[in-house]
Design an enzyme around this catalytic site. Structure first.
Site, PDB file in Angstrom:
ATOM      1  N   HIS A 126       0.828  -1.197   0.000  1.00 25.97           N
ATOM      2  CA  HIS A 126       0.000   0.000   0.000  1.00 25.97           C
ATOM      3  C   HIS A 126       0.868   1.255   0.000  1.00 25.97           C
ATOM      4  O   HIS A 126       1.875   1.318   0.691  1.00 25.97           O
ATOM      5  CB  HIS A 126      -0.901   0.031   1.239  1.00 25.97           C
ATOM      6  N   THR A 178      13.775 -10.083   1.900  1.00 24.15           N
ATOM      7  CA  THR A 178      13.607  -8.753   1.312  1.00 24.15           C
ATOM      8  C   THR A 178      14.497  -8.541   0.095  1.00 24.15           C
ATOM      9  O   THR A 178      14.381  -7.514  -0.575  1.00 24.15           O
ATOM     10  CB  THR A 178      13.920  -7.662   2.344  1.00 24.15           C
ATOM     11  N   LYS A 196      24.349 -20.794   3.627  1.00 20.66           N
ATOM     12  CA  LYS A 196      25.011 -21.902   2.951  1.00 20.66           C
ATOM     13  C   LYS A 196      24.788 -21.791   1.450  1.00 20.66           C
ATOM     14  O   LYS A 196      23.787 -21.226   0.996  1.00 20.66           O
ATOM     15  CB  LYS A 196      24.477 -23.262   3.422  1.00 20.66           C
TER      16      LYS A 196
END
Length: 211
Positions: A126, A178, A196
């Protein structure tokens, strides 16, 4: 599909037609489609692959003006929510969407992907900059999320808008992703970081030094 595309073009250029069409497709103030859309329109437009399964109860907020695909032998487990209202939702073959997951388009998920339980994958954000309007009344931004073949997303993970997760990668349980995840990589944490990576030279999953 030619008629659908012509209607979509007209829809974009006529505010009055847009308001009427949205009212006809879904109840005011809600994201879910009306029953006539769910029962009669969606099955004619969207693709449900051979052997695919949607385990009830499952909330399918699927509308005809964006694409929806559930691949062959793929499963959406109980209490999940799938919403293509602001972007396409495309799910490949032999993929499992676990109990209680939330998928909000635009999202593309490949083949042989495993999503564990209670994962949120949302290509929507939003806008909030206009202080004269509540956030829910402001426009939304969308960025495509891509989860490539053979990836495994652990329980309670969150995948944010615009992220791409590479082939055969793993997102640890509880992670918040993210940034893009390279193929053959394991990430963990909030925000998620690589811990890893598979080495083709040694044939092992090697720990990545932090710092």
């Amino acid at each position: 599909m030619g008629l659908i595309n012509r209607l979509k073009d007209r829809f974009k250029t006529s505010p009055a037609l847009k308001r009427w069409t949205l009212w006809a497709l879904m109840p005011s103030g809600q994201a879910k489609p009306r029953l006539w859309v769910k029962w009669f329109l969606n099955p004619c437009i969207h693709h449900y692959g051979r052997g695919s399964t949607i385990v009830r109860p499952c909330r399918q907020d699927i509308l005809p003006f964006n694409k929806y695909r559930l691949g062959a032998y793929s499963t959406i487990e109980s209490y999940s929510t799938v919403n293509n209202g602001v972007g396409d939702v495309l799910i490949g073959d032999n993929t499992r969407i676990g109990i209680g997951c939330v998928l909000i388009g635009p999202v593309t998920i490949g083949n042989d992907v495993i999503l564990a339980q209670n994962i949120v994958i949302s290509g929507l954000n939003h806008q909030y900059q206009d202080l004269t309007l509540p956030i829910w009344r402001q426009p939304v931004d969308t960025k495509l999320i891509v989860i490539e073949d053979e990836a495994w997303i652990g329980a309670n993970a969150v995948i944010t808008a615009g992220v791409q997760i590479g082939k055969h990668s793993i997102v640890a349980a509880g992670s918040v992703v993210t940034r893009d995840v390279a193929s053959y990589t394991i990430v963990a944490g909030n925000p998620a970081k690589p811990i890893k990576k598979y080495s083709s030279l040694t044939g092992t999953w090697d720990r990545i030094k932090q710092g």
